[in-house]
Design a protein around this motif. Structure first.
Motif, short mmCIF file in Angstrom:
data_model
loop_
_atom_site.label_atom_id
_atom_site.label_comp_id
_atom_site.label_asym_id
_atom_site.label_seq_id
_atom_site.Cartn_x
_atom_site.Cartn_y
_atom_site.Cartn_z
N ASN A 535 0.83 -1.21 0.00
CA ASN A 535 0.00 0.00 0.00
C ASN A 535 0.86 1.26 0.00
OD1 ASN A 535 -2.39 -1.51 0.10
ND2 ASN A 535 -2.22 -1.71 2.34
N LYS A 538 -0.16 5.69 -3.45
CA LYS A 538 -1.48 6.27 -3.20
C LYS A 538 -2.29 6.46 -4.48
CE LYS A 538 -0.22 6.22 0.98
NZ LYS A 538 -0.55 5.00 1.73
N LYS A 588 -8.20 -8.77 -3.90
CA LYS A 588 -8.86 -8.45 -2.62
C LYS A 588 -7.96 -7.61 -1.72
CE LYS A 588 -7.44 -12.72 -0.23
NZ LYS A 588 -6.50 -13.13 -1.31
N ASP A 589 -6.64 -7.65 -1.98
CA ASP A 589 -5.70 -6.90 -1.15
C ASP A 589 -5.42 -5.50 -1.68
OD1 ASP A 589 -5.35 -9.17 0.51
OD2 ASP A 589 -3.89 -10.01 -0.90
N VAL A 590 -5.96 -5.15 -2.83
CA VAL A 590 -5.68 -3.85 -3.44
C VAL A 590 -6.40 -2.75 -2.69
CG1 VAL A 590 -5.90 -2.44 -5.52
CG2 VAL A 590 -5.29 -4.87 -5.72
N GLN A 591 -5.64 -1.78 -2.22
CA GLN A 591 -6.20 -0.59 -1.56
C GLN A 591 -5.93 0.68 -2.35
OE1 GLN A 591 -8.11 -0.98 1.12
NE2 GLN A 591 -7.68 -3.18 1.08
N THR A 592 -4.97 0.62 -3.28
CA THR A 592 -4.56 1.80 -4.04
C THR A 592 -5.59 2.12 -5.13
OG1 THR A 592 -2.26 1.11 -3.72
CG2 THR A 592 -2.69 2.78 -5.42
N LEU A 617 -12.40 -5.29 -9.01
CA LEU A 617 -12.25 -4.12 -8.15
C LEU A 617 -13.60 -3.44 -7.89
CD1 LEU A 617 -9.04 -2.57 -9.78
CD2 LEU A 617 -9.19 -3.51 -7.47
N GLN A 620 -15.95 -4.99 -5.44
CA GLN A 620 -15.54 -4.75 -4.05
C GLN A 620 -15.66 -3.28 -3.65
OE1 GLN A 620 -11.90 -7.23 -2.84
NE2 GLN A 620 -11.67 -7.04 -5.06
N LYS A 622 -13.99 -0.77 -4.76
CA LYS A 622 -12.69 -0.12 -4.61
C LYS A 622 -12.54 0.97 -5.66
CE LYS A 622 -10.60 -4.00 -2.27
NZ LYS A 622 -9.46 -4.90 -2.09
N TYR A 659 -5.38 12.04 -6.58
CA TYR A 659 -4.99 11.28 -5.39
C TYR A 659 -3.63 11.66 -4.80
CZ TYR A 659 -8.99 8.31 -6.34
OH TYR A 659 -10.26 7.85 -6.53
#
Length: 661
Positions: A535, A538, A588-592, A617, A620, A622, A659
Motif C-alpha cells: 500500500n 497512493k 482483494k488486497d488492493v487498496q490503491t 475491483l 468490491q 474499490k 490522489y
C-alpha cells in the motif's frame, strides 16, 4: 501547479525523424519526417538534407505516408513506399525533382524496396494468399460484402499489428526496372523477410522459417537464391534465429544478426558472419555480453527496420547498433572479434547509414531532455561529429524541461542497478513533491537516455519521475535479462521497490506520502502486482496490462509460447503456478486507487485482461476507473491515434492529481 513544461497537447507540435539514408556519394541524406497534421492524423514525407550546408528541403508533398526511402546505386532516383494510391505501393522520384511515379500496383500492396548495386533490379515484399497472382492489381472500388463468420484452423490467426489473419504471407518479388518484368522469387505458406542482393546482383539472400510447422518453431534460417538458375539453398541449420543478411563487398560472406534461443525470448542478439563457400558460421560477439540491437524505449516514433550489421568496404569489419547501460551506440567488430565503439555518449542512436566509400556516417539520435530525435554526421572514426537537424527546437526552446539524472544503486542481492530520476518542472529547494514510478514493458527492453514525452508531461504537472531497469531488462548482460524468467513478481518486484526506497533515502524533496506508479504491458502487470502486494503507493495507473496469466495464454497473439518462455510452464502443466503469479489473485488486497487504460483492439494483451481486473475491483467497491480506447492496439502510447494519445496522457495526470495533490 502551473509550469511552462511540455503538455500532452504539445504532441501535436513535434516532428518525428526516422530512417536516414546517405546518398552513394555521401553528400545528401534522405529521411522520413512524420508530423501530426491539421486533421490530427499522422503524415509522413521525405526530406532531403545537404550534409555540408545542412540545408533541408521537403522532397515529397501531400497528406500521405511516404516511408522507407532508398537510393538507386547511381544516386539518380529515390525509391520509397507510399499509400498515395490507396494501399502501400513502391514509388520512385528523380533526385533532381519532378513528380513521383508508381512502380508497383499489386492487389494487396508492396513495401520494403531493396535495390541491386547495378541499379536495374528491385526486390519488394508483397503479401499474397495462395490464390493470388502478381497480375492482380490494386483497385479503388469498394464492394459491399455480406456478413460472414471468420473461420480458421490455424494456431496463429491474429496479431496485434494486423488484426485477424487474412491468410496472406510475405513473398519476395523481383522487378526488372528496365523491362518492368515481375518475377515471384518465393513460394509456399511462409513469410520471407530482409532480402539482400549480392554485389554482382546475381544472388539474393533472405530470412524465413520454412519448416513443417512455423507456428510452433521459432528459428529463422537464411536462404540464398541464384537468380540465373532459380536454385535456392538453405545456408543455416534450423537451430537459430537469423535475420537482416548483408553481403560483404567481395560477395564471399554474409553478416547476420541473430541468436540461438538458449534463453528463449531473453537471448541476446549477436553479430554473426557466414562464409558462403564453407558455410562456416562465426559469432563475432560471442565473448561480449551485450545486446547487439537497439532495444531502448522512447515514445517519439523512432522505429524503423534495422540495417543489420553493415560491412566495411575492406571486408574485414562490421558496423552495428548495440544497447548497453542505458544507451544505444554504434560499434564496429572485426572478423577477429575486436570491438570498438564508434559513436557513444549518453543517448540512443536509433538508426545509421553510410555512403559508398564510407567516408562518413549519418545517424539518428534521441537524447535526454534535449533531443527528441535529430540527425548527426561524423567520420568513420566517430570524430568531427556535427548536428544536422534541430527539428523540434522551435518547441523546446519555449519550454522548461526536466533533465533526467541517472544513478546506480544495489539490489537486495548486491547486483548493481541503474535508474533515472527527474525533478518536477518548477522545482524549488526546500519544498516536497509527489513522485511517479514508471515501469517499462517487455520485460526484455531497456529504459535509456532517450527522450520521453510522457515523462516530461508528468514532470510538468509538478511530479518527480522515477524509472529504472529491473532484472529482466536488456543492457546489463545475458544473466541479468534472463533472471526474471520463471520469477515474475519476485526478483523484478524487489528491484523496483529497492529503487523506490533508494530514491526516498537520497532525494529529500520526495514526499513519501504521495507516491504513484504506472506502467504498460509487462509494466502494467508489475503495476497490478505492486498494488496487490503493498500500500506504499497512493495512486496507480495500469496500461495495456496483464492481470490473469491463465487466460492470457489463450487470448494473446503470443500467449501460447510467451507463457512457457517467460514462466517456464504452461496452462496444462501447472495452472496453479500461473494463477499464483496472476495479479487478479491478489485483487482483494488492493487498496490503491487504480486507473485502468486499455485499447480495444489490443491483441497482445487483450482487453479482457482489463475487464477482469476492473470488475473484480468494482464489485468490491474499490476506487477504480476504466478507460477503453477504440480502434487502437498495443502500440497506442507510441504510434496510436494522436488525439487518443493526448487523452491517455491527460487521464494519467488527472488521476495523479486526484490522489496525489
Amino acid at each position: 501547479m502551473t509550469t511552462n513544461g511540455l503538455s500532452a497537447q504539445d504532441l501535436f507540435e513535434f516532428s518525428f525523424l526516422s530512417d536516414p539514408q546517405l546518398s552513394p556519394d555521401g553528400k545528401w541524406v534522405v529521411f522520413v519526417k512524420k508530423v501530426i497534421n491539421e486533421k490530427e492524423k499522422y503524415q509522413s514525407n521525405l526530406f532531403l538534407l545537404h550534409v555540408d550546408s545542412k540545408e533541408t528541403t521537403q522532397f515529397t508533398q501531400g497528406n500521405f505516408s511516404d516511408v522507407q526511402p532508398r537510393w538507386s546505386s547511381d544516386g539518380q532516383y529515390i525509391f520509397f513506399t507510399s499509400n498515395r494510391s490507396g494501399k502501400q505501393q513502391i514509388w520512385k522520384i528523380a533526385f533532381n525533382g519532378g513528380e513521383a511515379s508508381q512502380v508497383t500496383t499489386f492487389k494487396r500492396g508492396a513495401s520494403q524496396p531493396v535495390l541491386s548495386s547495378v541499379g536495374n533490379k528491385l526486390i519488394v515484399t508483397v503479401p499474397l494468399t495462395a490464390s493470388d497472382s502478381l497480375e492482380d492489381k490494386e483497385t479503388k472500388e469498394k464492394t459491399e460484402e455480406k456478413l460472414k463468420p471468420y473461420i480458421t484452423t490455424n494456431l496463429v490467426y491474429k496479431s496485434d499489428a494486423k488484426g485477424f489473419s487474412d491468410e496472406t504471407f510475405d513473398h519476395l518479388v523481383l522487378i526488372d526496372l528496365e523491362t518492368g518484368t515481375q518475377t515471384l522469387l518465393t513460394d509456399g505458406q511462409y513469410n520471407h523477410h530482409s532480402p539482400a542482393f549480392s554485389p554482382a546482383g546475381m544472388h539474393v539472400a533472405y530470412s524465413a522459417n520454412r519448416s513443417e510447422d512455423p507456428e510452433q518453431t521459432f528459428f529463422s534460417d537464411i536462404y540464398q537464391l541464384d537468380l540465373a538458375t532459380n536454385d535456392t539453398e538453405k545456408l543455416t541449420s534450423s537451430d537459430k534465429r537469423f535475420y537482416t543478411p548483408n553481403y560483404s563487398p567481395d560477395g564471399t560472406k554474409l553478416s547476420l544478426l541473430g541468436d540461438d534461443l538458449e534463453y528463449t525470448g531473453a537471448t541476446l542478439t549477436r553479430v554473426w558472419s557466414l562464409d558462403l563457400a564453407t558455410k562456416e558460421l562465426s559469432c563475432l560477439t560471442s565473448e561480449w555480453d551485450v545486446e547487439c540491437h537497439d532495444v531502448a524505449i522512447n515514445d517519439m516514433g523512432t522505429g524503423a527496420a534495422s540495417a543489420g550489421a553493415v560491412w566495411s568496404k575492406t571486408n574485414d569489419a562490421l558496423f552495428f547498433l548495440a544497447s548497453e547501460l542505458g544507451s544505444t551506440h554504434l560499434y564496429q567488430v572485426t572478423l577477429d572479434k575486436q570491438i570498438t565503439k564508434i559513436v557513444g555518449g549518453k543517448r540512443q542512436v536509433y538508426a545509421f547509414s553510410t555512403d559508398k566509400n564510407q567516408d562518413r556516417f549519418v545517424y539518428a539520435v534521441s537524447q535526454s531532455a534535449a533531443i527528441p530525435g535529430d540527425l548527426f554526421v561524423s567520420t568513420l572514426s566517430g570524430s568531427e561529429e556535427q548536428r544536422l537537424t534541430t527539428v523540434n527546437e522551435h518547441l523546446l526552446e519555449t519550454k522548461t524541461l526536466s533533465a533526467p539524472e541517472d544513478f546506480r544503486f544495489k539490489a537486495n542481492d548486491g547486483t548493481e542497478l541503474q535508474g533515472w530520476i527527474m525533478k518536477p518542472v518548477g522545482f524549488k529547494e526546500g519544498e516536497t513533491y509527489p513522485l511517479v514510478l514508471e515501469i517499462h514493458g517487455g520485460p526484455h527492453a531497456m529504459y535509456s537516455h532517450a527522450f520521453m514525452h510522457e515523462f516530461q508531461v508528468i514532470a510538468s504537472k509538478g511530479y518527480g519521475v522515477l524509472y529504472m531497469n529491473p532484472r529482466g531488462s536488456h543492457g546489463y548482460g545475458q544473466q541479468f535479462v534472463d533472471a526474471v524468467r520463471g520469477d515474475y513478481g519476485g526478483i523484478d518486484y524487489d528491484d523496483v521497490m529497492v529503487a523506490v526506497d533508494y530514491a526516498l533515502e537520497n532525494y529529500d524533496w520526495i514526499d513519501v506520502s504521495r507516491l504513484g506508479v504506472t506502467g504498460g504491458s509487462y509494466g502494467g502487470f508489475m503495476t497490478n502486482w505492486i498494488v496487490g502486494h503493498t500500500n506504499k503507493f497512493k495512486a496507480a495507473v495500469t496500461q495495456r496490462s496483464i492481470s490473469n496469466w491463465l487466460s492470457f495464454y489463450g487470448v494473446s497473439d503470443i500467449g501460447y509460447f510467451f507463457t512457457e518462455w517467460e514462466h517456464k510452464t504452461t496452462v496444462m502443466e501447472d495452472p496453479e503456478e500461473l494463477w499464483r503469479i496472476s495479479p487478479l489473485r491478489y485483487v482483494k488486497d488492493v487498496q490503491t486507487p487504480l486507473l485502468i487504460l486499455h485499447s480495444e483492439n489490443d491483441y497482445r494483451c487483450p482487453i479482457e485482461q482489463a475487464e477482469q481486473l476492473y470488475i473484480a475491483l468494482k464489485q468490491q467497491k474499490k476506487p477504480t476507473r476504466f478507460v477503453r480506447f477504440p480502434e487502437s492496439n498495443h502500440e497506442l502510447s507510441r504510434s496510436g491515434d494522436p488525439g487518443l494519445r493526448i487523452i491517455r496522457l491527460n487521464e494519467i495526470t488527472d488521476w495523479c492529481d486526484q490522489y496525489l495533490k
